[in-house]
Scaffold this motif. Structure first.
Motif, mmCIF file in Angstrom:
data_model
loop_
_atom_site.group_PDB
_atom_site.id
_atom_site.type_symbol
_atom_site.label_atom_id
_atom_site.label_comp_id
_atom_site.label_asym_id
_atom_site.label_seq_id
_atom_site.Cartn_x
_atom_site.Cartn_y
_atom_site.Cartn_z
ATOM 1 N N VAL A 197 0.889 -1.204 0.004
ATOM 2 C CA VAL A 197 0.162 0.026 -0.002
ATOM 3 C C VAL A 197 0.771 1.336 -0.107
ATOM 4 O O VAL A 197 1.786 1.289 0.821
ATOM 5 N N LEU A 198 0.490 2.090 -1.037
ATOM 6 C CA LEU A 198 1.341 3.403 -1.080
ATOM 7 C C LEU A 198 0.122 4.471 -0.746
ATOM 8 O O LEU A 198 -0.787 4.411 -1.623
ATOM 9 N N GLU A 199 0.559 5.099 0.108
ATOM 10 C CA GLU A 199 -0.574 6.247 0.540
ATOM 11 C C GLU A 199 0.121 7.742 0.536
ATOM 12 O O GLU A 199 1.151 8.045 0.670
ATOM 13 N N MET A 200 -0.737 8.589 -0.192
ATOM 14 C CA MET A 200 -0.390 10.054 0.018
ATOM 15 C C MET A 200 -1.517 10.985 0.583
ATOM 16 O O MET A 200 -2.619 10.624 0.312
ATOM 17 N N ASP A 201 -1.027 11.836 1.561
ATOM 18 C CA ASP A 201 -2.106 12.627 2.102
ATOM 19 C C ASP A 201 -1.682 13.965 1.704
ATOM 20 O O ASP A 201 -0.538 14.217 2.135
ATOM 21 N N GLY A 202 -2.706 14.893 1.493
ATOM 22 C CA GLY A 202 -2.228 16.190 1.299
ATOM 23 C C GLY A 202 -2.208 16.723 0.009
ATOM 24 O O GLY A 202 -2.863 15.915 -0.946
ATOM 25 N N GLN A 203 -1.673 17.828 -0.574
ATOM 26 C CA GLN A 203 -1.738 18.058 -1.977
ATOM 27 C C GLN A 203 -0.481 18.980 -2.340
ATOM 28 O O GLN A 203 0.262 19.288 -1.558
ATOM 29 N N PHE A 204 -0.418 18.800 -3.679
ATOM 30 C CA PHE A 204 0.842 19.595 -4.347
ATOM 31 C C PHE A 204 0.491 20.966 -4.419
ATOM 32 O O PHE A 204 -0.626 21.186 -4.869
ATOM 33 N N ASP A 205 1.386 21.771 -4.308
ATOM 34 C CA ASP A 205 1.035 23.251 -4.782
ATOM 35 C C ASP A 205 1.969 23.810 -5.833
ATOM 36 O O ASP A 205 1.471 24.505 -6.565
ATOM 37 N N ARG A 206 3.192 22.991 -6.049
ATOM 38 C CA ARG A 206 4.102 23.561 -6.894
ATOM 39 C C ARG A 206 4.848 22.460 -7.930
ATOM 40 O O ARG A 206 4.799 21.101 -7.203
ATOM 41 N N LEU A 207 5.229 22.842 -8.799
ATOM 42 C CA LEU A 207 5.991 21.668 -9.677
ATOM 43 C C LEU A 207 7.068 21.009 -9.097
ATOM 44 O O LEU A 207 7.301 20.004 -9.225
ATOM 45 N N ASP A 208 7.865 21.846 -8.317
ATOM 46 C CA ASP A 208 9.066 21.092 -7.591
ATOM 47 C C ASP A 208 8.573 20.167 -6.582
ATOM 48 O O ASP A 208 9.442 19.002 -6.361
ATOM 49 N N GLU A 209 7.430 20.138 -5.837
ATOM 50 C CA GLU A 209 7.145 19.188 -4.978
ATOM 51 C C GLU A 209 7.013 17.760 -5.690
ATOM 52 O O GLU A 209 7.346 16.632 -4.997
ATOM 53 N N LEU A 210 6.188 18.035 -6.946
ATOM 54 C CA LEU A 210 5.750 16.952 -7.527
ATOM 55 C C LEU A 210 6.907 16.306 -8.030
ATOM 56 O O LEU A 210 7.188 14.864 -7.880
ATOM 57 N N ILE A 211 7.907 16.801 -8.450
ATOM 58 C CA ILE A 211 9.276 16.349 -9.311
ATOM 59 C C ILE A 211 9.953 15.779 -8.114
ATOM 60 O O ILE A 211 10.702 14.647 -8.140
#
Lengths: 127, 401
Positions: B321-335
């Motif tokens: 199980v891979l879990e993500m809580d929260g949200q991305f605001d910027r491109l560099d967070e995603l990369i």
């Protein structure tokens, strides 16, 4: 070539000769009522463009009323459940129609380019 | 007189062909023999298969209003090309066709139209409203490379329209309420996905979708969800035990007492031991990791991002199980997040980020739903390529032997 003749299409058939009917009096009479013949057509065409979204919205509204009525009698019957399921289905269709309208339709160039991306107006150079 | 058999290349001085049907394959194979001294010393024959193509079948299950169409758009985008309804056909068709994929909506296999269901008091979720025999036959035919005439269920009128011709594609996706319900159809699926949305999130999404419609109110939306719940729990929900990947969407745990439903906690539950599917992992496969990427190297805005990875059991299967809580605001967070995930099946560094940015206007592009849908899309591409490579080497092996 030969197949065309075989299908019976005879290009050489002489056209039927129609004698023009004398319409000297009817033409001026028509011109007195120009709105009768031209404007109605235009109205029909503009209504058609927005009608699909409205048709579905009307259906959603009607189905909600029907569901409320059916469920007032018996909240756990199959009919009540089926009625709310219909509401759900129509709401989904309405939201898809809204998305489609937002995505396409608004910009004629976008619409044309999504169908023909290779034409000169639509080519994009990203790099 | 020397008799040389047709199998000897030296005897021939022009191209000949011979058709033979090896016992195992269902495709016709044409063997070309050529004697060309100026070229290389290749001893083996060129085999051209004018085959029934290998269609990969993917199943996607979810309740209506749960993001299936967004998922479909992301998936077809991973393979390239835009998916559109068939040109020149019924404008209310539910089918989407792109270069490599064809998406079939299982609502087309309703055996009862809207009035029929109302008369019998049956929802679309009920198996009695669907023709599973026809579904099985047509999916089987498409998988073997035979075109079918598939019925069309018109969602606007609620009637069953005249059928449309569907050509077998390279990748067939069947999406709807019951892809994994019937056992025979389940056997045909190469990969299956279930979108499991929790009740609070479902309510919030349906409010967003329906409040713009006149006639709808909070009560009517609630009543609609409540009325469908028994059928949903009985018929649709049990399909998640059969899925190879489940995307579970829950309310966030980062904001106490949050009832807006904007920030989501998304869990990607991946079955272990599925052929051609290797689960995504964080740092160390099979271990339990809790990771908050926001800190010194990366600054995030409230509420931030939190990742969890662990092995678990789900309906008696081993899963990761891979879990993500929260949200991305910027491109560099995603990369940054992408560079720390392993086994993504991406073809180049930053592919997941690029796909997410390409569709930044889709719902869920800033949280785990978009991220995991994109990752599953890449996994499906990987599965497809492995399957094709496997099926291509098998006849070559048989010919050489």
């Amino acid at each position: 070539m030969t197949s065309i003749a075989a299908t019976g299409l005879n290009v050489a058939t002489p056209r039927a000769f129609v004698r023009p009917v004398v319409t000297s009096l009817s033409a001026p009479v028509r011109l007195n009522y120009p709105w009768k013949f031209s404007s109605t057509k235009r109205m029909v065409m503009s209504v058609k463009a927005t009608s699909e979204g409205e048709i579905i919205s009307d259906k959603v509204e009607k189905s909600i009323q029907e569901a409320k009525e059916t469920c007032a009698d018996d909240p756990v019957s199959g009919e009540c459940v089926a009625a709310w399921d219909e509401v759900e289905e129509l709401s989904a269709a309405a939201s898809h129609a809204r998305d489609k309208k937002k995505a396409g339709g608004s910009d004629p160039l976008e619409e044309y380019c999504s169908d023909n991306p290779e034409t000169d107006e639509c080519r994009t150079y990203d790099n | 007189m020397a008799v040389s058999t047709i199998y000897s290349t030296q005897a021939l001085n022009s191209t000949h062909f011979l058709t033979s049907s090896p016992s195992s394959s269902t495709s016709k194979q044409v063997f070309f023999y050529r004697r060309h001294q100026s070229q290389t010393n290749r001893r083996f024959n060129t085999i051209i298969t004018c085959a029934a193509q290998q269609t990969v079948v993917i199943g996607l299950a979810a309740d209506s209003g749960c993001g299936k169409s967004t998922f479909m758009r992301r998936l077809t985008s991973v393979f390239g090309g835009a998916a559109e309804p068939p040109k020149g056909g019924n404008p209310d068709s539910n089918t989407l066709i792109s270069d490599m994929t064809t998406v079939i909506c299982l609502d087309d296999y309703h055996s009862l139209d809207r009035t029929g269901r109302k008369e019998k008091g049956v929802t679309a979720l009920d198996p009695r409203a669907n023709d599973f025999d026809l579904m099985y036959e047509q999916v089987k035919a498409l998988k073997s490379g035979i075109a079918v005439e598939k019925p069309i269920y018109n969602h606007v009128t609620g009637l069953l329209d005249a059928p449309e011709l569907i050509q077998p594609p390279k990748i067939l996706v069947i999406e709807g309420l019951h892809p994994m319900f019937d056992e025979r159809v389940r056997e045909l699926l190469d990969f299956s996905i279930y979108l499991d949305i929790s009740n609070e999130v479902k309510f919030a999404w349906k409010i967003q979708r329906d409040m713009a419609e006149r006639g709808h109110s909070l009560e009517s939306i609630k009543a609609s969800i409540e009325a469908r719940k028994p059928d949903f729990d009985a018929f649709i929900d049990p399909q998640k035990q059969y899925a190879d990947a489940v995307i579970e969407v829950l309310p966030t745990q980062l904001i106490p007492d949050d009832n807006e439903g904007k920030v989501l906690r998304v869990r990607l539950i991946m079955k272990e031991g599925v052929k051609y599917f290797s689960p995504v992992y964080l740092f160390d496969e099979g271990s339990t990791i809790s990771w908050i990427p926001c800190g010194r190297k990366l600054t995030c805005s409230y509420p931030g991002i939190k990742f969890n990875y662990e092995p678990d059991t789900y309906f008696d299967h081993e899963v990761s199980v891979l879990e993500m809580d929260g949200q991305f605001d910027r491109l560099d967070e995603l990369i940054y997040v992408e560079s720390h995930l392993s086994n993504l099946s991406s073809k180049f560094y930053g592919e997941v980020t690029q796909q997410m940015l390409k569709h930044a206007d889709f719902p869920g592009s800033n949280n785990g739903t978009g991220l995991f849908q994109t990752i599953v899309g890449l996994k499906i591409r990987d599965l497809y390529e492995q399957l094709i490579a496997n099926k291509a080497t098998a006849p070559a092996e048989a010919a050489k032997a």
